[in-house]
Scaffold this motif. Sequence first.
Motif, PDB file in Angstrom:
ATOM      1  N   MET A  37       0.817  -1.208   0.000  1.00  0.00           N
ATOM      2  CA  MET A  37       0.000   0.000   0.000  1.00  0.00           C
ATOM      3  C   MET A  37       0.864   1.277   0.000  1.00  0.00           C
ATOM      4  N   GLY A  38       2.091   1.155   0.482  1.00  0.00           N
ATOM      5  CA  GLY A  38       3.016   2.279   0.427  1.00  0.00           C
ATOM      6  C   GLY A  38       2.517   3.526   1.131  1.00  0.00           C
ATOM      7  N   ASP A  39       2.773   4.677   0.508  1.00  0.00           N
ATOM      8  CA  ASP A  39       2.411   5.964   1.110  1.00  0.00           C
ATOM      9  C   ASP A  39       0.910   6.166   1.227  1.00  0.00           C
ATOM     10  N   TYR A  40       0.132   5.376   0.498  1.00  0.00           N
ATOM     11  CA  TYR A  40      -1.322   5.533   0.528  1.00  0.00           C
ATOM     12  C   TYR A  40      -1.969   4.863   1.746  1.00  0.00           C
ATOM     13  N   ALA A  41      -1.253   3.966   2.372  1.00  0.00           N
ATOM     14  CA  ALA A  41      -1.845   3.133   3.422  1.00  0.00           C
ATOM     15  C   ALA A  41      -2.563   3.911   4.518  1.00  0.00           C
ATOM     16  N   PRO A  42      -1.992   5.001   5.047  1.00  0.00           N
ATOM     17  CA  PRO A  42      -2.686   5.698   6.146  1.00  0.00           C
ATOM     18  C   PRO A  42      -4.021   6.322   5.743  1.00  0.00           C
ATOM     19  N   TYR A  43      -4.259   6.455   4.442  1.00  0.00           N
ATOM     20  CA  TYR A  43      -5.451   7.170   3.980  1.00  0.00           C
ATOM     21  C   TYR A  43      -6.549   6.228   3.486  1.00  0.00           C
ATOM     22  N   ILE A  44      -6.341   4.944   3.695  1.00  0.00           N
ATOM     23  CA  ILE A  44      -7.394   3.975   3.363  1.00  0.00           C
ATOM     24  C   ILE A  44      -8.277   3.853   4.588  1.00  0.00           C
ATOM     25  N   ASN A  45      -9.294   4.680   4.642  1.00  0.00           N
ATOM     26  CA  ASN A  45     -10.187   4.711   5.803  1.00  0.00           C
ATOM     27  C   ASN A  45     -11.566   5.199   5.382  1.00  0.00           C
ATOM     28  N   THR A  46     -12.521   5.078   6.279  1.00  0.00           N
ATOM     29  CA  THR A  46     -13.901   5.414   5.940  1.00  0.00           C
ATOM     30  C   THR A  46     -14.131   6.917   5.752  1.00  0.00           C
ATOM     31  N   PRO A  47     -13.623   7.799   6.619  1.00  0.00           N
ATOM     32  CA  PRO A  47     -13.841   9.229   6.374  1.00  0.00           C
ATOM     33  C   PRO A  47     -13.296   9.686   5.015  1.00  0.00           C
ATOM     34  N   GLN A  48     -12.147   9.147   4.592  1.00  0.00           N
ATOM     35  CA  GLN A  48     -11.606   9.501   3.285  1.00  0.00           C
ATOM     36  C   GLN A  48     -12.524   9.007   2.165  1.00  0.00           C
ATOM     37  N   THR A  49     -13.077   7.798   2.348  1.00  0.00           N
ATOM     38  CA  THR A  49     -14.015   7.267   1.355  1.00  0.00           C
ATOM     39  C   THR A  49     -15.271   8.142   1.277  1.00  0.00           C
ATOM     40  N   ALA A  50     -15.748   8.603   2.442  1.00  0.00           N
ATOM     41  CA  ALA A  50     -16.918   9.487   2.453  1.00  0.00           C
ATOM     42  C   ALA A  50     -16.642  10.756   1.659  1.00  0.00           C
ATOM     43  N   ALA A  51     -15.457  11.313   1.818  1.00  0.00           N
ATOM     44  CA  ALA A  51     -15.098  12.507   1.053  1.00  0.00           C
ATOM     45  C   ALA A  51     -15.024  12.196  -0.434  1.00  0.00           C
ATOM     46  N   ASP A  52     -14.510  11.012  -0.765  1.00  0.00           N
ATOM     47  CA  ASP A  52     -14.437  10.618  -2.179  1.00  0.00           C
ATOM     48  C   ASP A  52     -15.830  10.507  -2.803  1.00  0.00           C
ATOM     49  N   MET A  53     -16.822  10.142  -1.996  1.00  0.00           N
ATOM     50  CA  MET A  53     -18.185  10.036  -2.513  1.00  0.00           C
ATOM     51  C   MET A  53     -18.681  11.388  -3.010  1.00  0.00           C
ATOM     52  N   ASN A  54     -18.255  12.459  -2.367  1.00  0.00           N
ATOM     53  CA  ASN A  54     -18.615  13.785  -2.862  1.00  0.00           C
ATOM     54  C   ASN A  54     -17.988  14.059  -4.227  1.00  0.00           C
ATOM     55  N   SER A  55     -16.775  13.562  -4.427  1.00  0.00           N
ATOM     56  CA  SER A  55     -16.133  13.732  -5.729  1.00  0.00           C
ATOM     57  C   SER A  55     -16.931  13.031  -6.821  1.00  0.00           C
ATOM     58  N   ILE A  56     -17.482  11.868  -6.481  1.00  0.00           N
ATOM     59  CA  ILE A  56     -18.312  11.139  -7.441  1.00  0.00           C
ATOM     60  C   ILE A  56     -19.581  11.938  -7.744  1.00  0.00           C
ATOM     61  N   LEU A  57     -20.247  12.423  -6.675  1.00  0.00           N
ATOM     62  CA  LEU A  57     -21.465  13.213  -6.871  1.00  0.00           C
ATOM     63  C   LEU A  57     -21.192  14.448  -7.729  1.00  0.00           C
ATOM     64  N   ASP A  58     -20.085  15.139  -7.445  1.00  0.00           N
ATOM     65  CA  ASP A  58     -19.741  16.347  -8.216  1.00  0.00           C
ATOM     66  C   ASP A  58     -19.476  16.004  -9.672  1.00  0.00           C
ATOM     67  N   ALA A  59     -18.837  14.866  -9.896  1.00  0.00           N
ATOM     68  CA  ALA A  59     -18.488  14.481 -11.269  1.00  0.00           C
ATOM     69  C   ALA A  59     -19.722  14.202 -12.121  1.00  0.00           C
ATOM     70  N   ILE A  60     -20.772  13.719 -11.493  1.00  0.00           N
ATOM     71  CA  ILE A  60     -21.994  13.406 -12.255  1.00  0.00           C
ATOM     72  C   ILE A  60     -23.042  14.508 -12.134  1.00  0.00           C
ATOM     73  N   GLY A  61     -22.683  15.582 -11.442  1.00  0.00           N
ATOM     74  CA  GLY A  61     -23.587  16.720 -11.333  1.00  0.00           C
ATOM     75  C   GLY A  61     -24.768  16.502 -10.423  1.00  0.00           C
ATOM     76  N   GLN A  62     -24.584  15.727  -9.389  1.00  0.00           N
ATOM     77  CA  GLN A  62     -25.668  15.423  -8.444  1.00  0.00           C
ATOM     78  C   GLN A  62     -25.362  16.077  -7.109  1.00  0.00           C
ATOM     79  N   SER A  63     -26.308  16.827  -6.579  1.00  0.00           N
ATOM     80  CA  SER A  63     -26.038  17.587  -5.353  1.00  0.00           C
ATOM     81  C   SER A  63     -26.203  16.753  -4.091  1.00  0.00           C
ATOM     82  N   GLY A  64     -27.228  15.872  -4.071  1.00  0.00           N
ATOM     83  CA  GLY A  64     -27.524  15.112  -2.861  1.00  0.00           C
ATOM     84  C   GLY A  64     -27.247  13.631  -3.018  1.00  0.00           C
ATOM     85  N   LEU A  65     -26.862  12.985  -1.918  1.00  0.00           N
ATOM     86  CA  LEU A  65     -26.553  11.566  -1.934  1.00  0.00           C
ATOM     87  C   LEU A  65     -27.808  10.726  -1.765  1.00  0.00           C
ATOM     88  N   VAL A  66     -27.971   9.736  -2.641  1.00  0.00           N
ATOM     89  CA  VAL A  66     -28.994   8.699  -2.497  1.00  0.00           C
ATOM     90  C   VAL A  66     -28.239   7.392  -2.238  1.00  0.00           C
TER      91      VAL A  66
END
Length: 370
Positions: free
Chosen positions: A1-30
Amino acid sequence: MGDYAPYINTPQTAADMNSILDAIGQSGLVYWGFSYGTILGQTYATLFPERSERVIIDGVANQFIWYEGLLDSETFIDTENVWEGFLKECFKAGKDCALSSLAASKDSLKTKLFSFIEKLKHNPLSVYVNNTIYGTLDYETIWYKAIFPTLYKPSNWYALADRLAKMIQGNATEALLSYGLSGPWNIEGESTEFVTYNDGASGASRWPQDRESLLDMLIPYENESLFAPAEYGGYYIKQQWLIPRTHKYVPRVGVKTAHPLLILSTTYDPVCPLQSARSANAAFEGSRIVEVQGYGHCSISAPSTCLAKHVREFLYHGTLPESYAQCEVDGPYFIKPEEDGKVRPQKHFDDPEEQRIHLAQLELARNWEW
């Protein structure tokens, strides 16, 4: 996992979900999250309440224990209740549960099974199928690779009972093929470990580092439930985890989301008890619980058209129950598989739409993989 290992966690994944929503132009999470997915759902809803538009958490884990606890005091609260339910429903099923013919009552069957499995501690069963397929069935295999995982999924109760009955009667071939040659979870890679231990209270700053002190903590915990040893090895990893925790997330109560959460649970879940759903209910303002009055991990483990209607109303219209809601299970737990592999209705509905929902739920309960 190298330098990425400390950032494999749930709060980081939650933030990534916003990146997905922004990429598809969706404001709210379903979102509809199951099991660990309820940790992710609760984390997202706490960090980004303004974007939590339709969030369902189903088979709820306690996020306060997940992030801050050492030993999980809730996981196995209802596991033995599900085991008791398996035995109870077996006798209700009669000929559709092979184990029911081996004893006169639920309690005598329980005693018979305990006695047989206990003997495997010192005398494992040797099973030979052919020159390439053979092995042993011991105490740990039967409890923690056969019985415990099957409690998650009542659609597999018929097969478990059939294999246990054959094993007790002297034919352990099917038990070996089903439980003795591979692990039960079909989880590949190390991502689960990284997320779990990066999220939680791990490492030397939180755990005693000598073996005796650790055992002083673990032994009383492991003795609280017959099934607790299924997680035994994970605590040694948690004790010795070297990767530093990088996230600063702390669960809290009084979270007001854009739209209140819908929380789903069975009455008796083998690993995510109803008590944990109530903890989430207390943390998120206006949220509502729908309880499926039955057994299994997550609401989809047993068919309930009542539950399906609540989910549909929530996703389509944002409608929540006015108060705590309960739904019955539609049909029996022990269902003999059809020779053609198709599911058959276990309850008749006059409404064709409800009948289709019922069949779809049976299919989902049977084919769901963890």
